[in-house]
Design an enzyme around this catalytic site. Structure first.
Site, mmCIF file in Angstrom:
data_model
loop_
_atom_site.group_PDB
_atom_site.id
_atom_site.type_symbol
_atom_site.label_atom_id
_atom_site.label_comp_id
_atom_site.label_asym_id
_atom_site.label_seq_id
_atom_site.Cartn_x
_atom_site.Cartn_y
_atom_site.Cartn_z
ATOM 1 C CD GLU A 762 -2.841 0.471 2.518
ATOM 2 O OE1 GLU A 762 -2.918 1.578 3.041
ATOM 3 O OE2 GLU A 762 -3.203 -0.582 3.075
ATOM 4 C CB CYS A 796 -1.495 7.074 2.411
ATOM 5 S SG CYS A 796 -1.233 6.101 3.841
#
Ligand SMILES: Cc1cc2nc3c(=O)[nH]c(=O)nc-3n(C[C@H](O)[C@H](O)[C@H](O)COP(=O)(O)OP(=O)(O)OC[C@H]3O[C@@H](n4cnc5c(N)ncnc54)[C@H](O)[C@@H]3O)c2cc1C
Length: 1003
Positions: A762, A796
């Site tokens: 990720e 993020c």
């Protein structure tokens, strides 16, 4: 001088008490006797008949509802259209928007049943528009043809006109002067006004100043024409505290008390000089305690002594309403003042339910059945009436039964009034005036531009169009009067029916398989204070107490984990799930400790820390629940008779979990919990900046029942991560971090001989948000500021690149920058802090360098200032072209680009070209625009008309595409399987002597 009791201590009452306990008390109240009940029936019936007989040529909400029931597509389309159309400056977007909404309804076949002018006006405009646009036509085609025929401007003009007519009906005037002159002929001894300056809450200091000035000049204007009757026969003004301060929120209490109280005193003093009724409106439940603090501080100002006009609104749908009444009475008593109290049911019910669910609190601050609200309203009315004359009750309702019940309670003493909203309840109150000319009522009259009005109007229509609402039921001739006369106590019946059966408690949101993580409501001072002091008292280990592993320790951990794997893989799915659930419970019990760690090691604010602990808890419970399903018995596969076929999932071996510092608990635990649940042993390497949190999380999992042999911590930097990844005996890697490191890991795995193992990565993103002209600026400002600057931009998912339609860009940017200016940057342990430090000096230097470069290359819209230390102030830069942002800037720096409405496609292209695909925000009321973006863009998490951070486990499974990661999504239903390997077991059940099952099957 008579002695008065001292000022009461700050208001405090249980935030969300149990419904059943409340109902037991309310149902035990003395009921009216038979004669009184009969009189209530009689009065209410007369009022309802008057409402139904009304065919006022100007119509009202009731007519609107009768014509376009909210449940129909037309109704909804109309509302959305009304809410946004008047703020759209450019013709192109307006036309697209109108067409989008008209396509959703069947206006052309909508026969108007009512003669009401208002309804006809809108149906006419919409019907006419709908006839121009034929069903099945594409938006582009239609717009093109319409423009050719000069139809679009006509459609636009007609629709806007209809919206204006509606606006005119619900707003008394666009300026206070216009409103006053419209009100004048109606004002009489028993018909009073309270003026309200429309608008959303303030987001910026300028907004707050503007509202202050608007209130102030309105008070002067109202005062000038107020006449010479004494209170309560005088007009008034209603003020919203959220309009007077840009951060009217519990955590900003000190600022609010310092800045807002003097403003309120100023306004109140002005109102006093004209002897007006000055009412503080009631807002959301989490603002109640703060509102009462502000009110008490203002009211206590000696300059207001001797004036009886100060008041506030109290909401009966809140469970604390009765406590608030007690408090207000004590306050008035201690100051030897009279006060005016408006009792409402409450306007934010849906918001309250959602907020409580999101925050994971134990109960709701509001009732969940309407009849409980009604029951409480009458109980509060009784309480208020008994406090006359110190309290002057003002009953704001459009419900005929509520009105009739109060008339019965009030007997003939007077000393109270009713209130209604302008444009509503006209027939009801006209009848009341006719029947009871002695009873006064006041009209709450919104004043402001039509643009501001429409958000208010939609709120009113939604609220009153809901099929539980009295106004909607009264408008529906199919509903028998007897149904409208049913008493709330009879509808509830018994205390165990007090809570709505279909509205689960916030902790039960996810059903039986898992509990929602527990949160706290900052608006409950006692809970906040308790948490803050618990966090302050928590000892945490000193930085540096976890030493980095050596290469040989790292290798030893893998070897030990391989041994641990054989044992752990054999533990049943139930055993593994139970360990994760125990870990979740332990985490919840030690929330304060983990918050302390997150603040001290990770620099996280209180709000961020709580969210993070909750996310970690949710991960453990979610993977436990998923794991039980996936790793339980195995799945029987269909096949020929005489054999059984079962497919099952099992662990792969030793997983290496490498996690980042920005979610040192949630991402760390999420990865580890998933790998463990799938039956793997885990060697976890946290970020070198946050080893303490990781070490404690590992200890907690061990305590919860994960064997030490199955779970190992290896602290260290990227080099040690490299050692783990290169080890020949690992069965997979789960990684969250930069794209660059993910690539390095991928290469290292590929370079190895032996089994090919999975990498679940990720990574980051240049996350965009697209905002068009139909979006509500206040909502955009909230969501942009949260998405770009919360957690100092170190998520993020954070917003990096904002695309603003150029027709509205200047206004939006002004509001966003103004809102950013109000953020407090500093010590994360202080609950008032919105932005804490960035993770370390290196990060700060990198961000500072970027900011310096941007200052030269881009247009600066906002440059905040930061204290000494590892702080980076929020910045907003305008780029000439989206392509100029080529990398993820992991901090509180927002980049924006303007786009032309006719170049929307280029916006989508720019997002695509970045190659990332993690999160995307869209603010638009045009469904076609939203769908276009969703269809076109391969982005993992798309958020429409809200902020774009804070994905919730099992609700918004998180993870992206392209450069943003491999998937599957963390916290989603496909995640665990990626950690597992598959096995089928086929057993020939006929091997020992034949197929008994088949043979005994009969004919
Ligand atoms: C003059 C005036 C001033 C006002 N000022 C304010 C204010 O300052 N602050 C504010 O919040 N509101 C204010 N309101 C709005 C007021 O709260 C609503 O108009 C009111 O909700 C409508 O009540 P009713 O008795 O007319 O309607 P009814 O239809 O009898 O009641 C509707 C009420 O029931 C509640 N309800 C609906 N479903 C449920 C459920 N399942 N469980 C529990 N409750 C439910 C709704 O939220 C609403 O409060 C004001 C209204 C008026 C008339």
């Amino acid at each position: 001088m008579p002695a008065h009791p001292p000022s009461p201590p700050p208001f405090s009452a249980p935030y969300a008490p149990d419904d059943r306990a409340m109902a037991t008390r309310l149902l035990a109240a003395v009921r009216p006797d038979a004669a009184q009940e009969a009189r209530i029936d009689g009065t209410a019936t007369r009022l309802i008949e008057a409402i139904r007989a009304n065919d006022d040529p100007l119509g009202g909400v009731e007519d609107m509802l009768r014509e376009f029931a909210l449940s129909t597509r037309e109704g909804l389309a109309l509302m959305v259209l009304a809410e946004a159309l008047l703020r759209v400056p450019d013709a192109r977007t307006a036309d697209q928007f109108i067409e989008d909404k008209l396509a959703q309804g069947d206006f052309i076949h909508h026969e108007t049943r009512s003669s009401a002018f208002l309804v006809n006006a809108s149906a006419w405009a919409l019907g006419m528009s709908a006839r121009v646009i034929q069903p099945g036509e594409t938006p582009q085609g239609t717009i093109g043809r319409l423009t050719k025929r000069l139809g679009a401007p006509a459609v636009r003009a007609a629709t806007r006109q209809a919206m204006r007519l509606m606006g005119n009906h619900f707003v008394l005037g666009e300026t206070i002067e216009a409103a006053l002159s419209r009100a004048q002929p109606d004002s009489s001894r028993h018909q009073r006004y309270s003026f309200d300056m429309l608008g959303e809450g303030a987001r910026t200091a300028d907004d707050a100043a503007r509202y202050f000035n608007a209130y102030s000049s309105a008070i002067e204007a109202i005062g000038r024409t107020a006449g010479d009757r004494p209170l309560p026969d005088r007009p008034g003004i209603s003020v919203k505290l959220s309009a007077l301060h840009p951060r009217f929120e519990a955590v900003s209490r000190a600022r609010v008390m310092g800045e807002l109280v003097p403003r309120l005193i100023d306004l109140a003093r002005q109102a006093k000089s004209h002897d007006l009724n000055f009412t503080v409106d009631a807002e959301e439940a989490d603002r109640l305690e703060l509102s009462l603090d502000v009110i008490a501080a203002a009211l206590g100002d000696a300059s207001l002594a001797g004036w009886d006009g100060f008041g506030l609104a109290i909401q009966a749908y809140q469970k604390r309403a009765s406590d608030v009444i007690d408090y207000v009475d004590r306050l008035a008593h201690s100051l030897d003042r009279k006060m005016m109290v408006r009792l409402v049911k409450g306007a934010y019910w849906d918001t309250e339910i959602k907020r409580a669910q999101e925050r994971g609190i134990d109960g709701y601050p509001v009732f969940t059945r309407k009849a409980m609200t009604d029951l409480n309203y009458v109980a509060c009315a009784r309480q208020l009436l008994a406090l006359r004359p110190r309290i002057f009750p003002q009953f704001a309702t459009h419900n005929a039964l509520t009105v009739a019940s109060i008339l019965e309670l009030a007997t003939d003493q007077g000393g109270f009034e009713f209130q209604r909203l302008h444009g509503m309840g006209e027939a009801l109150y006209a009848k009341l005036v006719e029947d009871r000319p002695d009873i006064a009522h006041r009209t709450y009259a919104p004043v402001g531009s039509h643009r501001d009005l429409l958000a208010y109007l939609v709120r009113r229509l939604l609220e009153n169009g809901a099929n539980s609402s009295f106004v909607a039921l009264a408008a529906d001739e199919a509903v028998p009067v007897s149904q409208l006369l049913r008493r709330p106590a009879d509808i509830i019946g018994s205390a165990d029916k007090a809570a709505h059966p279909n509205i689960p408690l916030p902790r039960d949101l996810y059903g039986a398989s898992r509990k929602n993580s527990r949160g706290i409501e900052f608006g409950e001072r006692a809970a906040l204070e308790q948490l803050v002091s618990a966090v302050a008292a928590e000892p945490t280990p000193a930085a540096g107490s976890i030493t980095d592993a050596t290469e040989s320790q790292a290798n030893a951990a893998i070897a030990a984990a391989r041994d641990g794997f054989t044992h752990w893989a054999r533990a049943s799915a139930e055993t593994r799930a139970a360990a994760l659930e125990k870990a979740a419970d332990l985490l919840e019990r030690r929330t304060a400790h983990f918050i302390a760690l997150l603040q001290r090691e990770g620099g996280k604010t209180l709000d961020d820390s709580i969210s993070e602990v909750r996310e970690a808890v949710d991960f453990c419970r979610y993977y436990a629940a998923q794991g039980r399903k996936l790793f339980g018995e195995g799945k029987a596969m269909p096949g020929p008779t005489g054999e059984s076929n079962v497919l099952r999932l099992r662990g792969r071996g030793v997983f290496v979990a490498i996690s980042p510092w920005n979610f040192p608990l949630a991402i760390f635990l999420g990865q580890v919990a998933a790998a463990l649940m799938a039956g793997n042993a885990v060697v976890a390497k946290p970020a070198e900046q946050t080893p303490l949190i990781a070490a404690e999380a590992i200890e907690l999992l061990h305590e919860a029942g994960v064997p030490a042999s199955a779970l190992h911590l290896v602290a260290g930097d990227g080099r040690i991560g490299g050692v783990l990844v290169a080890h020949p005996d690992i069965a997979g890697v789960v990684f969250t971090g930069s794209t660059e490191v993910a690539r390095t890991i991928n290469r290292a795995l590929a370079a190895k001989d032996g089994p090919i193992v999975p990498l679940i990565a990720e990574t980051g993103g240049i996350n965009a948000m697209i905002v068009d002209a139909t979006a509500l600026p206040e909502q955009v400002a909230d969501d942009v500021v949260t998405s770009a600057f919360r957690s100092a931009g170190q998520r993020c998912s954070a917003l990096r690149l904002l695309f603003l339609q150029d027709d509205v860009a200047d206004r939006m940017i002004e509001m966003i920058a103004g809102a950013a200016r109000e953020l407090v940057i500093g010590d994360p342990a202080d609950p008032a802090t919105h932005i804490g430090p960035v993770i370390d000096a290196e990060a700060r230097q990198r961000l500072d360098a970027h900011v310096e470069r941007m200052k030269k290359e881009a247009r600066v819209h906002f440059a905040g200032s930061a204290p000494q230390g590892n702080y980076v102030a929020p910045h907003i830069f305008e780029l000439s072209d989206a392509g100029r942002l080529t990398e993820e800037v992991f901090g509180p720096v927002l980049h924006m680009v303007r786009y032309r409405a006719d170049r929307f496609d280029q916006v989508l292209q720019a997002v695509e070209r970045s190659g990332y695909g993690l999160t995307l925000g869209i603010h638009s009321r045009i469904d076609d625009t939203v769908e276009d973006a969703i269809e076109r863009l391969q982005v993992g998490n798309i958020y429409v008309n809200r902020n774009m951070i804070g994905a919730v486990v099992g609700v918004q499974p998180f993870g992206g595409h392209g450069l943003s990661g491999t998937g599957p999504k963390a916290g989603g239903p496909h995640y665990l399987a990626r950690f597992a390997t598959e096995q089928t077991v086929t057993v020939n059940t006929a091997a020992a002597g034949g197929n008994a099952a088949l043979l005994s099957g009969g004919e």
